[in-house]
Motif scaffolding. Structure first.
Motif, PDB file in Angstrom:
ATOM      1  N   PRO A  43      15.096  40.016 -27.575  1.00  0.00           N
ATOM      2  CA  PRO A  43      14.635  40.887 -28.671  1.00  0.00           C
ATOM      3  C   PRO A  43      15.395  42.213 -28.781  1.00  0.00           C
ATOM      4  N   ASN A  44      15.940  42.734 -27.679  1.00  0.00           N
ATOM      5  CA  ASN A  44      16.593  44.045 -27.728  1.00  0.00           C
ATOM      6  C   ASN A  44      18.087  44.022 -27.404  1.00  0.00           C
ATOM      7  N   TRP A  45      18.714  42.839 -27.292  1.00  0.00           N
ATOM      8  CA  TRP A  45      20.164  42.767 -27.076  1.00  0.00           C
ATOM      9  C   TRP A  45      20.701  41.405 -27.507  1.00  0.00           C
ATOM     10  N   ILE A  46      22.036  41.362 -27.713  1.00  0.00           N
ATOM     11  CA  ILE A  46      22.717  40.133 -28.120  1.00  0.00           C
ATOM     12  C   ILE A  46      24.144  40.176 -27.578  1.00  0.00           C
ATOM     13  N   ASP A  47      24.633  39.046 -27.082  1.00  0.00           N
ATOM     14  CA  ASP A  47      25.995  38.932 -26.547  1.00  0.00           C
ATOM     15  C   ASP A  47      26.900  38.206 -27.533  1.00  0.00           C
ATOM     16  N   PHE A  48      28.203  38.550 -27.492  1.00  0.00           N
ATOM     17  CA  PHE A  48      29.207  37.865 -28.294  1.00  0.00           C
ATOM     18  C   PHE A  48      30.464  37.633 -27.471  1.00  0.00           C
ATOM     19  N   ASP A  49      31.188  36.591 -27.838  1.00  0.00           N
ATOM     20  CA  ASP A  49      32.526  36.342 -27.314  1.00  0.00           C
ATOM     21  C   ASP A  49      33.468  37.124 -28.220  1.00  0.00           C
ATOM     22  N   PHE A  50      33.911  38.270 -27.751  1.00  0.00           N
ATOM     23  CA  PHE A  50      34.751  39.173 -28.532  1.00  0.00           C
ATOM     24  C   PHE A  50      36.209  38.934 -28.152  1.00  0.00           C
ATOM     25  N   PHE A  51      36.835  37.977 -28.818  1.00  0.00           N
ATOM     26  CA  PHE A  51      38.226  37.637 -28.584  1.00  0.00           C
ATOM     27  C   PHE A  51      38.482  37.327 -27.108  1.00  0.00           C
ATOM     28  N   GLY A  52      37.563  36.551 -26.529  1.00  0.00           N
ATOM     29  CA  GLY A  52      37.708  36.111 -25.142  1.00  0.00           C
ATOM     30  C   GLY A  52      37.021  36.987 -24.118  1.00  0.00           C
ATOM     31  N   HIS A  53      36.346  38.032 -24.549  1.00  0.00           N
ATOM     32  CA  HIS A  53      35.655  38.940 -23.630  1.00  0.00           C
ATOM     33  C   HIS A  53      34.201  39.083 -24.059  1.00  0.00           C
ATOM     34  N   GLN A  54      33.345  39.477 -23.128  1.00  0.00           N
ATOM     35  CA  GLN A  54      31.924  39.574 -23.418  1.00  0.00           C
ATOM     36  C   GLN A  54      31.542  40.980 -23.842  1.00  0.00           C
ATOM     37  N   ILE A  55      30.906  41.072 -25.007  1.00  0.00           N
ATOM     38  CA  ILE A  55      30.310  42.336 -25.414  1.00  0.00           C
ATOM     39  C   ILE A  55      28.810  42.122 -25.557  1.00  0.00           C
ATOM     40  N   SER A  56      28.038  43.137 -25.184  1.00  0.00           N
ATOM     41  CA  SER A  56      26.580  43.080 -25.231  1.00  0.00           C
ATOM     42  C   SER A  56      26.065  44.259 -26.055  1.00  0.00           C
ATOM     43  N   ALA A  57      25.458  43.959 -27.181  1.00  0.00           N
ATOM     44  CA  ALA A  57      24.920  44.974 -28.072  1.00  0.00           C
ATOM     45  C   ALA A  57      23.444  45.174 -27.754  1.00  0.00           C
ATOM     46  N   HIS A  58      23.081  46.394 -27.374  1.00  0.00           N
ATOM     47  CA  HIS A  58      21.709  46.738 -26.984  1.00  0.00           C
ATOM     48  C   HIS A  58      21.121  47.724 -27.987  1.00  0.00           C
ATOM     49  N   ILE A  59      19.893  47.488 -28.423  1.00  0.00           N
ATOM     50  CA  ILE A  59      19.231  48.420 -29.328  1.00  0.00           C
ATOM     51  C   ILE A  59      18.980  49.738 -28.603  1.00  0.00           C
ATOM     52  N   GLY A  60      19.366  50.845 -29.264  1.00  0.00           N
ATOM     53  CA  GLY A  60      19.197  52.163 -28.664  1.00  0.00           C
ATOM     54  C   GLY A  60      19.399  53.250 -29.705  1.00  0.00           C
ATOM     55  N   PRO A  61      19.185  54.512 -29.316  1.00  0.00           N
ATOM     56  CA  PRO A  61      19.301  55.621 -30.271  1.00  0.00           C
ATOM     57  C   PRO A  61      20.754  55.922 -30.624  1.00  0.00           C
ATOM     58  N   ARG A  62      20.962  56.376 -31.861  1.00  0.00           N
ATOM     59  CA  ARG A  62      22.298  56.772 -32.323  1.00  0.00           C
ATOM     60  C   ARG A  62      22.689  58.123 -31.730  1.00  0.00           C
ATOM     61  N   PRO A  63      23.981  58.303 -31.435  1.00  0.00           N
ATOM     62  CA  PRO A  63      24.441  59.640 -31.014  1.00  0.00           C
ATOM     63  C   PRO A  63      24.386  60.599 -32.207  1.00  0.00           C
ATOM     64  N   GLU A  64      24.349  61.886 -31.928  1.00  0.00           N
ATOM     65  CA  GLU A  64      24.211  62.881 -32.994  1.00  0.00           C
ATOM     66  C   GLU A  64      25.487  63.086 -33.804  1.00  0.00           C
ATOM     67  N   SER A  65      26.659  62.849 -33.187  1.00  0.00           N
ATOM     68  CA  SER A  65      27.905  63.099 -33.917  1.00  0.00           C
ATOM     69  C   SER A  65      28.991  62.129 -33.457  1.00  0.00           C
ATOM     70  N   VAL A  66      30.046  62.062 -34.249  1.00  0.00           N
ATOM     71  CA  VAL A  66      31.217  61.244 -33.934  1.00  0.00           C
ATOM     72  C   VAL A  66      32.348  62.186 -33.561  1.00  0.00           C
ATOM     73  N   LEU A  67      32.872  62.052 -32.362  1.00  0.00           N
ATOM     74  CA  LEU A  67      33.979  62.884 -31.909  1.00  0.00           C
ATOM     75  C   LEU A  67      35.294  62.304 -32.423  1.00  0.00           C
TER      76      LEU A  67
END
Length: 145
Positions: A33-57
């Protein structure tokens, strides 16, 4: 074989699945319910639900402002071009339009930046000469010791 793993925050699972699975073509892995994995061009990425940062550097690369915090993939030139065209034809907008930097230098590369629906920035590159990916002085930049 050594694989890379990256965990990062997202707003929701549904838009993340559409962006990474449908638009980028990444095969989905496990999901909760709070995360999802993907095969990102042969590597594992895990997207987790969480708060947004306040700014983009931002930082400067080749006289251009680019998002400091980002991840991505280095693709073959044709694959990079096809992905750029697929994104251009979608509802997504580029953060930095597809272009070639370090022209006529050994590190010549196509690059573009795109944000996922949660604001995470991804860079996709293609090197004209893949052997130059890790070369230090190929861009005419000063090496820092």
């Amino acid at each position: 074989m050594i694989l890379f793993h990256l965990a990062f925050r997202v707003d929701d699972i549904a838009s993340t699945r559409r962006f990474y699975g449908e638009l980028l073509g990444c095969r989905q892995g496990r999901e909760a319910p709070n995360w999802i994995d993907f095969d990102f061009f042969g590597h594992q990425i895990s997207a987790h639900i969480g708060p947004r940062p306040e700014s983009v550097l931002m930082t400067r690369v080749d006289d251009e402002d680019v998002p400091l915090v980002h991840f991505g993939a280095i693709l073959g030139w044709e694959e990079w071009d096809a992905l750029a065209r697929r994104i251009a034809a979608s509802d997504n907008r580029f953060v930095v339009e597809p272009h070639v930097r370090f022209v006529a230098k050994p590190g010549e590369q196509g690059t573009f930046f795109v944000a996922d629906p949660s604001g995470n920035v991804l860079e996709f590159k293609a090197f004209r000469h893949p052997s130059a990916i890790f070369d230090g002085d190929d861009n005419g930049l000063e090496r820092v010791a």
